[in-house]
Design a protein around this motif. Structure first.
Motif, PDB file in Angstrom:
ATOM      1  N   ALA A 272      68.357  33.656  34.228  1.00  0.00           N
ATOM      2  CA  ALA A 272      69.446  33.038  33.453  1.00  0.00           C
ATOM      3  C   ALA A 272      69.672  33.845  32.178  1.00  0.00           C
ATOM      4  CB  ALA A 272      69.090  31.592  33.118  1.00  0.00           C
ATOM      5  N   PRO A 273      70.435  34.945  32.276  1.00  0.00           N
ATOM      6  CA  PRO A 273      70.597  35.819  31.116  1.00  0.00           C
ATOM      7  C   PRO A 273      71.229  35.092  29.919  1.00  0.00           C
ATOM      8  CG  PRO A 273      71.633  36.760  33.101  1.00  0.00           C
ATOM      9  CD  PRO A 273      71.173  35.396  33.448  1.00  0.00           C
ATOM     10  N   LEU A 274      70.850  35.514  28.743  1.00  0.00           N
ATOM     11  CA  LEU A 274      71.471  35.018  27.510  1.00  0.00           C
ATOM     12  C   LEU A 274      72.933  35.484  27.492  1.00  0.00           C
ATOM     13  CD1 LEU A 274      70.975  33.728  24.682  1.00  0.00           C
ATOM     14  CD2 LEU A 274      70.388  36.033  23.877  1.00  0.00           C
ATOM     15  N   ARG A 275      73.855  34.559  27.165  1.00  0.00           N
ATOM     16  CA  ARG A 275      75.286  34.872  27.216  1.00  0.00           C
ATOM     17  C   ARG A 275      75.891  34.925  25.818  1.00  0.00           C
ATOM     18  NH1 ARG A 275      75.812  36.842  32.129  1.00  0.00           N
ATOM     19  NH2 ARG A 275      75.204  35.413  33.776  1.00  0.00           N
ATOM     20  N   GLU A 276      76.908  35.770  25.656  1.00  0.00           N
ATOM     21  CA  GLU A 276      77.603  35.893  24.371  1.00  0.00           C
ATOM     22  C   GLU A 276      78.144  34.535  23.914  1.00  0.00           C
ATOM     23  OE1 GLU A 276      81.001  38.510  24.418  1.00  0.00           O
ATOM     24  OE2 GLU A 276      81.212  38.443  22.242  1.00  0.00           O
ATOM     25  N   THR A 277      78.610  33.697  24.873  1.00  0.00           N
ATOM     26  CA  THR A 277      79.181  32.400  24.478  1.00  0.00           C
ATOM     27  C   THR A 277      78.146  31.561  23.710  1.00  0.00           C
ATOM     28  OG1 THR A 277      78.595  31.654  26.692  1.00  0.00           O
ATOM     29  CG2 THR A 277      80.915  32.168  26.316  1.00  0.00           C
ATOM     30  N   THR A 278      76.877  31.634  24.116  1.00  0.00           N
ATOM     31  CA  THR A 278      75.823  30.878  23.407  1.00  0.00           C
ATOM     32  C   THR A 278      75.763  31.327  21.946  1.00  0.00           C
ATOM     33  OG1 THR A 278      74.565  30.730  25.453  1.00  0.00           O
ATOM     34  CG2 THR A 278      73.335  30.352  23.435  1.00  0.00           C
ATOM     35  N   LEU A 279      75.918  32.639  21.722  1.00  0.00           N
ATOM     36  CA  LEU A 279      75.841  33.171  20.364  1.00  0.00           C
ATOM     37  C   LEU A 279      77.104  32.815  19.577  1.00  0.00           C
ATOM     38  CD1 LEU A 279      73.768  34.868  22.100  1.00  0.00           C
ATOM     39  CD2 LEU A 279      74.061  36.661  20.406  1.00  0.00           C
ATOM     40  N   LEU A 280      78.265  32.904  20.232  1.00  0.00           N
ATOM     41  CA  LEU A 280      79.523  32.609  19.528  1.00  0.00           C
ATOM     42  C   LEU A 280      79.582  31.139  19.107  1.00  0.00           C
ATOM     43  CD1 LEU A 280      82.053  34.669  21.703  1.00  0.00           C
ATOM     44  CD2 LEU A 280      81.274  35.178  19.367  1.00  0.00           C
ATOM     45  N   GLU A 281      78.940  30.268  19.919  1.00  0.00           N
ATOM     46  CA  GLU A 281      78.927  28.833  19.588  1.00  0.00           C
ATOM     47  C   GLU A 281      77.754  28.470  18.677  1.00  0.00           C
ATOM     48  OE1 GLU A 281      78.662  27.030  23.422  1.00  0.00           O
ATOM     49  OE2 GLU A 281      80.659  27.731  24.022  1.00  0.00           O
ATOM     50  N   GLY A 282      76.805  29.362  18.521  1.00  0.00           N
ATOM     51  CA  GLY A 282      75.577  29.013  17.793  1.00  0.00           C
ATOM     52  C   GLY A 282      74.869  27.867  18.509  1.00  0.00           C
ATOM     53  N   ALA A 283      74.846  27.920  19.859  1.00  0.00           N
ATOM     54  CA  ALA A 283      74.283  26.815  20.650  1.00  0.00           C
ATOM     55  C   ALA A 283      72.773  26.974  20.809  1.00  0.00           C
ATOM     56  CB  ALA A 283      74.942  26.792  22.025  1.00  0.00           C
ATOM     57  N   ARG A 284      72.094  25.832  20.955  1.00  0.00           N
ATOM     58  CA  ARG A 284      70.637  25.840  21.233  1.00  0.00           C
ATOM     59  C   ARG A 284      70.383  24.966  22.441  1.00  0.00           C
ATOM     60  NH1 ARG A 284      68.072  25.068  15.198  1.00  0.00           N
ATOM     61  NH2 ARG A 284      69.863  25.972  14.128  1.00  0.00           N
ATOM     62  N   PRO A 285      70.355  25.576  23.643  1.00  0.00           N
ATOM     63  CA  PRO A 285      70.148  24.784  24.855  1.00  0.00           C
ATOM     64  C   PRO A 285      68.792  24.067  24.836  1.00  0.00           C
ATOM     65  CG  PRO A 285      70.604  27.118  25.364  1.00  0.00           C
ATOM     66  CD  PRO A 285      70.487  27.008  23.879  1.00  0.00           C
ATOM     67  N   ASP A 286      68.661  23.038  25.680  1.00  0.00           N
ATOM     68  CA  ASP A 286      67.409  22.248  25.720  1.00  0.00           C
ATOM     69  C   ASP A 286      66.204  23.098  26.091  1.00  0.00           C
ATOM     70  OD1 ASP A 286      68.854  20.056  25.128  1.00  0.00           O
ATOM     71  OD2 ASP A 286      68.963  19.306  27.205  1.00  0.00           O
ATOM     72  N   ASP A 287      66.446  24.160  26.876  1.00  0.00           N
ATOM     73  CA  ASP A 287      65.313  24.994  27.301  1.00  0.00           C
ATOM     74  C   ASP A 287      65.117  26.205  26.381  1.00  0.00           C
ATOM     75  OD1 ASP A 287      67.666  26.158  28.075  1.00  0.00           O
ATOM     76  OD2 ASP A 287      66.995  26.743  30.078  1.00  0.00           O
ATOM     77  N   THR A 288      65.550  26.066  25.112  1.00  0.00           N
ATOM     78  CA  THR A 288      65.366  27.143  24.121  1.00  0.00           C
ATOM     79  C   THR A 288      63.881  27.387  23.860  1.00  0.00           C
ATOM     80  OG1 THR A 288      67.463  26.757  23.016  1.00  0.00           O
ATOM     81  CG2 THR A 288      65.704  27.719  21.673  1.00  0.00           C
ATOM     82  N   ILE A 289      63.473  28.665  23.966  1.00  0.00           N
ATOM     83  CA  ILE A 289      62.072  28.994  23.671  1.00  0.00           C
ATOM     84  C   ILE A 289      61.957  30.022  22.530  1.00  0.00           C
ATOM     85  CG2 ILE A 289      60.974  28.328  25.855  1.00  0.00           C
ATOM     86  CD1 ILE A 289      62.470  31.790  25.084  1.00  0.00           C
TER      87      ILE A 289
ATOM     88  N   ASP B 206      75.753  27.367  12.754  1.00  0.00           N
ATOM     89  CA  ASP B 206      74.995  27.614  11.524  1.00  0.00           C
ATOM     90  C   ASP B 206      74.350  29.008  11.514  1.00  0.00           C
ATOM     91  OD1 ASP B 206      73.098  27.210  13.454  1.00  0.00           O
ATOM     92  OD2 ASP B 206      72.014  25.621  12.409  1.00  0.00           O
ATOM     93  N   GLY B 207      74.818  29.885  12.406  1.00  0.00           N
ATOM     94  CA  GLY B 207      74.331  31.268  12.398  1.00  0.00           C
ATOM     95  C   GLY B 207      73.053  31.462  13.208  1.00  0.00           C
ATOM     96  N   ILE B 208      72.665  30.434  13.984  1.00  0.00           N
ATOM     97  CA  ILE B 208      71.407  30.497  14.760  1.00  0.00           C
ATOM     98  C   ILE B 208      71.709  30.102  16.204  1.00  0.00           C
ATOM     99  CG2 ILE B 208      69.052  29.569  14.954  1.00  0.00           C
ATOM    100  CD1 ILE B 208      69.313  28.749  11.967  1.00  0.00           C
ATOM    101  N   TYR B 209      71.096  30.786  17.169  1.00  0.00           N
ATOM    102  CA  TYR B 209      71.284  30.423  18.578  1.00  0.00           C
ATOM    103  C   TYR B 209      69.922  30.344  19.274  1.00  0.00           C
ATOM    104  CZ  TYR B 209      70.560  35.435  19.329  1.00  0.00           C
ATOM    105  OH  TYR B 209      70.035  36.707  19.325  1.00  0.00           O
ATOM    106  N   GLY B 210      69.918  29.676  20.424  1.00  0.00           N
ATOM    107  CA  GLY B 210      68.678  29.530  21.183  1.00  0.00           C
ATOM    108  C   GLY B 210      68.669  30.420  22.415  1.00  0.00           C
ATOM    109  N   ILE B 211      67.493  30.962  22.728  1.00  0.00           N
ATOM    110  CA  ILE B 211      67.327  31.814  23.915  1.00  0.00           C
ATOM    111  C   ILE B 211      66.632  30.978  24.990  1.00  0.00           C
ATOM    112  CG2 ILE B 211      66.258  33.933  24.819  1.00  0.00           C
ATOM    113  CD1 ILE B 211      66.481  35.043  21.924  1.00  0.00           C
ATOM    114  N   PRO B 212      67.251  30.839  26.173  1.00  0.00           N
ATOM    115  CA  PRO B 212      66.650  29.982  27.210  1.00  0.00           C
ATOM    116  C   PRO B 212      65.494  30.672  27.914  1.00  0.00           C
ATOM    117  CG  PRO B 212      68.682  30.965  28.024  1.00  0.00           C
ATOM    118  CD  PRO B 212      68.536  31.419  26.588  1.00  0.00           C
ATOM    119  N   LEU B 213      64.560  29.861  28.436  1.00  0.00           N
ATOM    120  CA  LEU B 213      63.400  30.420  29.135  1.00  0.00           C
ATOM    121  C   LEU B 213      63.842  31.280  30.319  1.00  0.00           C
ATOM    122  CD1 LEU B 213      60.316  30.569  29.343  1.00  0.00           C
ATOM    123  CD2 LEU B 213      60.382  28.529  30.802  1.00  0.00           C
TER     124      LEU B 213
END
Ligand SMILES: Cc1cc2nc3c(=O)[nH]c(=O)nc-3n(C[C@H](O)[C@H](O)[C@H](O)COP(=O)(O)OP(=O)(O)OC[C@H]3O[C@@H](n4cnc5c(N)ncnc54)[C@H](O)[C@@H]3O)c2cc1C
Length: 414
Positions: A300-317, A341-348
């Motif tokens: 499950a590669p990290l996607r640009e959309t996660t960074l653009l949204e500053g999202a932190r998915p539940d499986d963020t490690i 807020d300038g921070i994103y989550g990387i999924p397992l």
């Protein structure tokens, strides 16, 4: 037949590999960290990339809170014990990097890994992998004595160039169709008088006196990045870029030689600046800095959309905060901001090999699309993904909540 057996073998002793070894050892595993050179630190100590980025998000004004704790924090505290300044500075690009002293970094990381209980083997080059049933069973290491075979229950790929994954026949994730991001040859310069101008336009003007290109190498027209270093009178200059695929010796040789010749020419040109009359190339290398080469495919590669949204998915490690810094070609850098807020989550899933069930990807080897990769590759974030990969490997679990709990116990920030 394997000569030794381990719970976890970590390939590569850069920031990701150091954190993976410590994370796995702190989770109770018997860990071996193998490194081709004679010291830890990866690009920082091998390539003179003397700034750890990604410990802090891109926020203007007062110094933000860190997004990386755990082993990364231990490394900073150990550097501070050695008398090094570890507070970040507000850079011209609007970010918060931490300047490094290469020798102190080597010693500090020896101590950090030593304290974790993981064993380190330097001058050991991982050259082959034995795979069976979708798992890596063993690896072959070449050291000055010859080749030996070691087995482990799980492996962490932290070689930067995905050497273990490819030795094991893992598939590649698609690159963006174009060449990889440009490489660079950072230069430590001695002999600059204290108080001499550090202004970019002043350097840019001095560089107009020379032809800025030699073969594959080009010196940045804007004068590049120049900064002081802790515990050293030298300055660090990031201005010489080079084109290389980073993977074959012939191509790398041309890039190294052109970049070196250009570094000497460019430093000579800087001597026209008042206070720079005694400027000398104090050190480069031992290896040109590669931003991008090979990638292994992840589940499950990290996607640009996660960074653009500053999202932190539940499986963020792991958390990232560095902007997407894309070096399109020598001298052409683009920064894209992280949203929210300038921070994103990387999924397992970005750390799980798509093909090999007991291989965990860390640092520059995690799965990411090109824009997301341009942020997640930095060394602060590599500490965070490395620690997560080590913990997942030690626990032999793909359950993100279990990995998160163990990481929090180890002081990681999620
Ligand atoms: C020019 C340049 C400037 C950069 N600027 C910054 C910056 O200012 N700040 C920042 O944070 N990041 C920066 N980056 C990015 C950053 O340096 C890398 O993305 C980061 O080092 C990745 O960490 P890593 O641990 O995954 O890999 P690396 O640091 O590359 O470490 C990999 C390690 O694996 C070892 N290894 C490789 N193959 C084998 C093998 N077969 N067997 C045994 N050992 C092996 C290597 O010797 C090395 O020590 C820059 C990169 C470049 C090239």
């Amino acid at each position: 037949m394997a000569e030794e057996s381990w719970d976890v073998i970590v390939a590569g002793g850069g920031s990701a590999g150091v954190a993976a070894a410590c994370g796995a050892a702190q989770a109770g595993a018997k860990v071996l960290l193998v490194e081709r050179s004679g010291f830890l630190g990866g690009a920082a100590t091998l390539g003179h990339v003397l700034a750890w980025c990604g410990f802090y998000p891109q926020v203007a004004g007062a110094q933000p809170d860190p997004v990386v704790g755990g082993v990364g924090r231990q490394a900073l505290e150990t550097l501070a014990d050695l008398g090094m300044e570890v507070a970040p500075y507000f850079s011209a690009s609007g970010n918060w990097p931490i300047r490094l002293n290469a020798e102190a970094t080597k010693l500090a990381l020896d101590r950090v890994v030593g304290n974790s209980g993981a064993r380190v083997m330097f001058h050991a080059d991982l050259v082959r992998a034995h795979v069976s049933g979708g798992r890596i069973e063993a690896v072959e290491l070449r050291d000055p004595r010859g080749v030996r075979t070691l087995s482990a229950a799980a492996f962490v790929e932290a070689t930067g160039d995905a050497e273990l994954a490819f030795a094991a026949g893992a598939s590649a994730c698609p690159l963006h169709g174009g060449p990889p991001q440009a490489a660079s040859l950072p230069v430590r310069i001695s002999g600059i008088a204290p108080g001499a101008s550090m202004d970019k336009p002043v350097r840019a003007q001095a560089l107009t006196a020379i032809d800025r290109r030699i073969g594959r190498a080009e010196v940045r027209a804007d004068g590049g990045i120049l900064t002081t270093l802790p515990g050293s009178p030298d300055l660090w200059w990031l201005a010489i870029d080079a084109e290389t695929n980073g993977l074959d010796a012939e191509d790398l040789t041309a890039a190294e030689q052109d970049a070196r010749a250009l570094a000497w020419r460019a430093v000579a040109a800087l001597r026209a600046i008042p206070g720079y009359e005694g400027a000398q190339v104090a050190a480069t290398g031992p290896k040109i800095g590669l931003r991008e080469s090979r990638h292994a495919a992840s589940l499950a590669p990290l996607r640009e959309t996660t960074l653009l949204e500053g999202a932190r998915p539940d499986d963020t490690i792991a958390l990232g905060g560095w902007p997407m810094e894309i070096i399109h070609a020598p001298g052409r850098a683009e920064y894209r901001r992280i949203g929210g807020d300038g921070i994103y989550g990387i999924p397992l899933g970005a750390l799980r090999s798509a093909d090999l069930s007991n291989l965990w990807l860390a640092g520059r080897c995690i799965g990411a699309d090109p824009a997301a990769y341009a942020s997640a590759r930095v060394m602060g974030t590599a500490f965070a993904t490395g620690q997560a990969a080590g913990v997942a490997a030690a626990l032999a679990t793909a359950d993100a909540q279990r990995v998160r709990k163990a990481l929090v116990r180890q002081g990681a920030l999620l």
